[in-house]
Design an enzyme around this catalytic site. Structure first.
Site, short mmCIF file in Angstrom:
data_model
loop_
_atom_site.label_atom_id
_atom_site.label_comp_id
_atom_site.label_asym_id
_atom_site.label_seq_id
_atom_site.Cartn_x
_atom_site.Cartn_y
_atom_site.Cartn_z
N THR A 57 42.58 32.85 38.27
CA THR A 57 41.65 32.59 37.18
C THR A 57 41.88 33.49 35.96
OG1 THR A 57 40.07 34.16 38.10
CG2 THR A 57 39.83 31.87 38.78
N GLY A 97 49.95 39.23 49.84
CA GLY A 97 51.21 38.51 49.60
C GLY A 97 52.40 39.42 49.77
N GLY A 140 46.74 42.82 48.14
CA GLY A 140 48.21 42.89 48.18
C GLY A 140 48.75 42.24 49.44
N ASP A 180 42.59 40.17 47.18
CA ASP A 180 43.57 40.73 46.24
C ASP A 180 44.04 42.13 46.65
OD1 ASP A 180 43.29 38.42 44.73
OD2 ASP A 180 41.61 39.27 43.61
N THR A 198 35.94 30.67 42.16
CA THR A 198 37.18 30.40 41.43
C THR A 198 37.14 29.00 40.80
OG1 THR A 198 38.25 29.56 43.43
CG2 THR A 198 38.53 31.89 42.94
N GLY A 213 51.68 51.32 49.99
CA GLY A 213 52.27 50.64 48.83
C GLY A 213 52.37 51.59 47.64
N THR A 271 33.32 33.53 50.10
CA THR A 271 34.00 32.25 50.05
C THR A 271 33.46 31.42 51.24
OG1 THR A 271 36.14 31.16 49.77
CG2 THR A 271 36.04 32.98 51.38
N HIS A 281 48.31 34.78 45.87
CA HIS A 281 49.06 35.90 46.45
C HIS A 281 50.34 36.11 45.65
CE1 HIS A 281 47.03 35.02 50.58
NE2 HIS A 281 46.17 35.19 49.61
N THR A 282 50.54 37.34 45.21
CA THR A 282 51.67 37.63 44.33
C THR A 282 52.78 38.34 45.09
OG1 THR A 282 49.94 38.11 42.72
CG2 THR A 282 52.21 38.62 42.06
P1 GDP Z 1 46.62 39.15 47.49
O1 GDP Z 1 45.73 38.04 47.05
O2 GDP Z 1 45.99 40.03 48.51
O3 GDP Z 1 47.98 38.66 47.95
O4 GDP Z 1 46.85 40.08 46.23
P2 GDP Z 1 47.18 39.62 44.71
O5 GDP Z 1 48.60 39.22 44.67
O6 GDP Z 1 46.16 38.66 44.22
O7 GDP Z 1 46.93 40.98 43.94
C1 GDP Z 1 47.60 42.15 44.24
C2 GDP Z 1 48.37 42.61 43.00
O8 GDP Z 1 48.87 43.93 43.23
C3 GDP Z 1 49.60 41.78 42.70
O9 GDP Z 1 49.77 41.75 41.30
C4 GDP Z 1 50.74 42.54 43.36
O10 GDP Z 1 52.00 42.32 42.73
C5 GDP Z 1 50.29 43.96 43.15
N1 GDP Z 1 50.69 44.94 44.19
C6 GDP Z 1 50.78 44.77 45.54
N2 GDP Z 1 51.06 45.93 46.15
C7 GDP Z 1 51.15 46.88 45.17
C8 GDP Z 1 51.37 48.31 45.17
O11 GDP Z 1 51.54 48.96 46.20
N3 GDP Z 1 51.35 48.93 43.93
C9 GDP Z 1 51.14 48.24 42.77
N4 GDP Z 1 51.12 48.92 41.62
N5 GDP Z 1 50.92 46.90 42.75
C10 GDP Z 1 50.91 46.24 43.92
P1 IMO Z 2 42.98 36.11 47.57
O1 IMO Z 2 43.47 35.24 48.69
C1 IMO Z 2 39.53 37.63 45.23
C2 IMO Z 2 35.85 35.23 45.44
C3 IMO Z 2 35.47 34.55 44.16
C4 IMO Z 2 33.98 34.45 44.34
C5 IMO Z 2 33.85 34.11 45.82
C6 IMO Z 2 33.75 32.63 46.14
O2 IMO Z 2 43.81 36.08 46.35
O3 IMO Z 2 42.61 37.48 48.04
P2 IMO Z 2 35.41 30.54 46.05
O4 IMO Z 2 36.17 29.96 44.89
O5 IMO Z 2 36.29 30.91 47.19
O6 IMO Z 2 34.24 29.70 46.46
O7 IMO Z 2 34.77 31.91 45.47
O8 IMO Z 2 35.01 34.64 46.44
N1 IMO Z 2 37.23 34.97 45.88
C7 IMO Z 2 38.25 35.81 45.74
N2 IMO Z 2 38.33 37.02 45.18
N3 IMO Z 2 40.64 37.11 45.82
C8 IMO Z 2 40.57 35.91 46.43
O9 IMO Z 2 41.59 35.37 47.12
C9 IMO Z 2 39.35 35.19 46.39
N4 IMO Z 2 38.96 34.00 46.85
C10 IMO Z 2 37.67 33.87 46.55
O10 IMO Z 2 35.81 35.35 43.03
O11 IMO Z 2 33.37 35.71 44.13
MG MG Z 3 44.88 37.32 45.25
#
Ligand code: GDP
Ligand code: IMO
Ligand code: MG
Length: 425
Positions: free
Chosen positions: A299, A17, A15, A13, A127, A412, A237, A41-42
């Site tokens: 989730t 995406g 960032g 998470d 997850t 960012g 994971t 990924h957002t």
């Molecule tokens: P990923 O799984 O690595 O793609 O990340 P996620 O999308 O799960 O979570 C990142 C969150 O941070 C999302 O809600 C994005 O829209 C947000 N995001 C990404 N870059 C920035 C940033 O530079 N500033 C802020 N405030 N939000 C961001």
């Molecule tokens: P993105 O791609 C954050 C964490 C779960 C748990 C462990 C195992 O959005 O960055 P799993 O369901 O994969 O067997 O879970 O890994 N986890 C993540 N945490 N972002 C993710 O994906 C994750 N994918 C798995 O919360 O602790």
């Molecule tokens: Mg994510």
């Protein structure tokens, strides 16, 4: 021509995406090399929010999008994602699915859920989307691959063999409902019809793209500390999330990769259980969570929030061989007058180390040693260039660079596509 790997440098998470979406604009092919339906990924583009699970983050630019053999695919989730994107006017004709990717079957989801329930206090906090059991069956050679869905006889046979074991586990060990062969075989045959046009020899496709001088992005899911080999096991994971995983997960050699960009938040979050040395104590944790909207994409769970951990980030730079770093969400720290950054860990014997402990128990007991940097206490979302950032914000970024010996190429400053500052090399 260049293949660039983009990797989460923390616990997911970060960032990815948003950064992959940005880099995809100037790329030809975007590939996902690992992970399954637990990834989220957002991308926020033109006021619309897209939450991608399986789909590479290049999809919004209409780039060729590859899902490699290192991924596990839940056809129901994948088809929902296709439908959703199509309804929103995004063309999915560019998607290519590796026939070698494994299928997340309903028993994988049921086992993921039941085994977490059974573990109780000892749970991993997965997850619950079936990732772990699907990768486990891949290694156990009981898995079903996407290519198996296209021969009804083989599919039926494979489901039958798997169910002979899985139903016993489900009923006798976990006390949940078994699955019926006929219903599953029919459902997965119908999924196959929808998936057929997307199947491709993706290793060959990427090799040809590179030979033709095209620019290829290899996008990781999850994060370095969730890697099955090098992450904070067992709270990880089940796939190879790191740069090395890009080669196996796509089917290209390491010599094809030119750049490895790590993505790190300006602080840290973690979803699920497991040690987290810099987890914030007191009210500031909720403050960071609110400011950063730190709730799981898939989730909806609250993400645990911590201060930036340079010991863990140094480890990520080592394991992945980062050639540059993107530091996201710097804007979230804007309302703090002082920002702690962990520079070393204090171990149980009182010694201090700047290197990530090799032993799980040392990591579990590690105490963060902080250096407190001056905050900037003003919004930075509208800065048009790095030089426009307040001085303490620039110092924060430069401090990270100095400590890691890796250049921060992107910063960012907001969730929207355009809120990112590029820095000259
Ligand atoms: P990923 O799984 O690595 O793609 O990340 P996620 O999308 O799960 O979570 C990142 C969150 O941070 C999302 O809600 C994005 O829209 C947000 N995001 C990404 N870059 C920035 C940033 O530079 N500033 C802020 N405030 N939000 C961001
Ligand atoms: P993105 O791609 C954050 C964490 C779960 C748990 C462990 C195992 O959005 O960055 P799993 O369901 O994969 O067997 O879970 O890994 N986890 C993540 N945490 N972002 C993710 O994906 C994750 N994918 C798995 O919360 O602790
Ligand atoms: Mg994510």
């Amino acid at each position: 021509m260049p293949a660039t790997v983009i990797i989460g440098a923390q616990w997911g998470d970060e960032g990815k995406g948003k950064i992959v979406d940005l880099l995809a604009r100037d790329s030809d092919v975007v590939c996902r090399y690992n992970g399954g339906p637990g990834a989220g990924h957002t991308i926020v583009a033109d006021g619309e929010t897209y939450r991608l699970k399986h789909m590479p983050s290049g999809i919004l630019w209409g780039k060729e999008c590859v899902i490699g053999s290192g991924c596990v695919v839940d056809p129901a989730v994948f088809i929902d994602e296709l439908d959703d994107l199509e309804q929103r006017g995004v063309s999915v004709d560019v998607v290519r699915l590796s026939a070698n990717a494994h299928v997340v079957m309903p028993w994988h989801v049921a086992i993921d859920q039941a085994s977490e329930r059974r573990l109780g206090k000892l749970q991993i906090g997965t997850t619950r989307r079936g990732n772990g059991p699907a990768y486990a069956d891949r290694a156990y050679r009981l898995g079903i691959r996407l290519q198996d869905l296209f021969d009804p006889k083989i599919l039926r046979e494979k489901i039958e063999v798997a169910l002979a074991e899985k139903n016993i586990w489900l009923e006798r060990v976990y006390g949940v409902e078994p699955f019926a062969l006929e219903e599953l075989a029919e459902r997965y045959e119908s999924y196959a019809q929808r998936l057929r046009p997307f199947l491709s020899d993706t290793s060959l496709l990427v090799d040809r793209a590179l030979r033709d001088g095209k620019r290829v992005l290899l996008e990781g899911a999850h994060g370095t500390l969730l890697d099955i080999d090098h992450g904070t096991y067992p709270f990880v994971t089940s796939s190879s999330t790191i740069a090395g995983g890009a080669c196996t997960g796509i089917g290209i050699g390491p010599t094809r990769i030119d750049d490895v960009t790590g993505i790190a938040k300006a602080y840290v979050t973690r979803v699920g259980e497991g040690p987290f040395p810099t987890e914030i104590e007191g009210a500031d944790q909720a403050r960071v969570r609110e400011l950063g909207a730190e709730f799981g994409t898939v989730t909806g769970r609250e993400r645990r929030c911590g201060w930036l951990d340079l010991v863990a980030l140094r480890f990520a730079a080592r394991i992945n061989g980062f050639t540059s770093l993107a530091l996201t969400k710097l804007d979230v720290l804007s309302s703090f007058s002082a920002v702690p950054v962990c520079v070393r860990y204090r171990l149980r014997d009182g010694s201090e180390t700047a290197e990530f402990p090799a032993h799980q128990s040392d990591f579990h007991h590690a105490e963060p040693v902080y250096e407190v940097l001056t905050g900037w206490n003003e919004p930075i979302g509208d800065a048009a260039g790095f030089d426009e950032l307040p001085e303490p914000a620039r110092c924060y970024v430069e401090f990270v660079e100095d400590e890691l010996g890796v250049a921060v190429s992107l910063v960012g400053t907001g969730a929207e596509r355009e809120r990112v500052l590029a820095r000259a090399a």
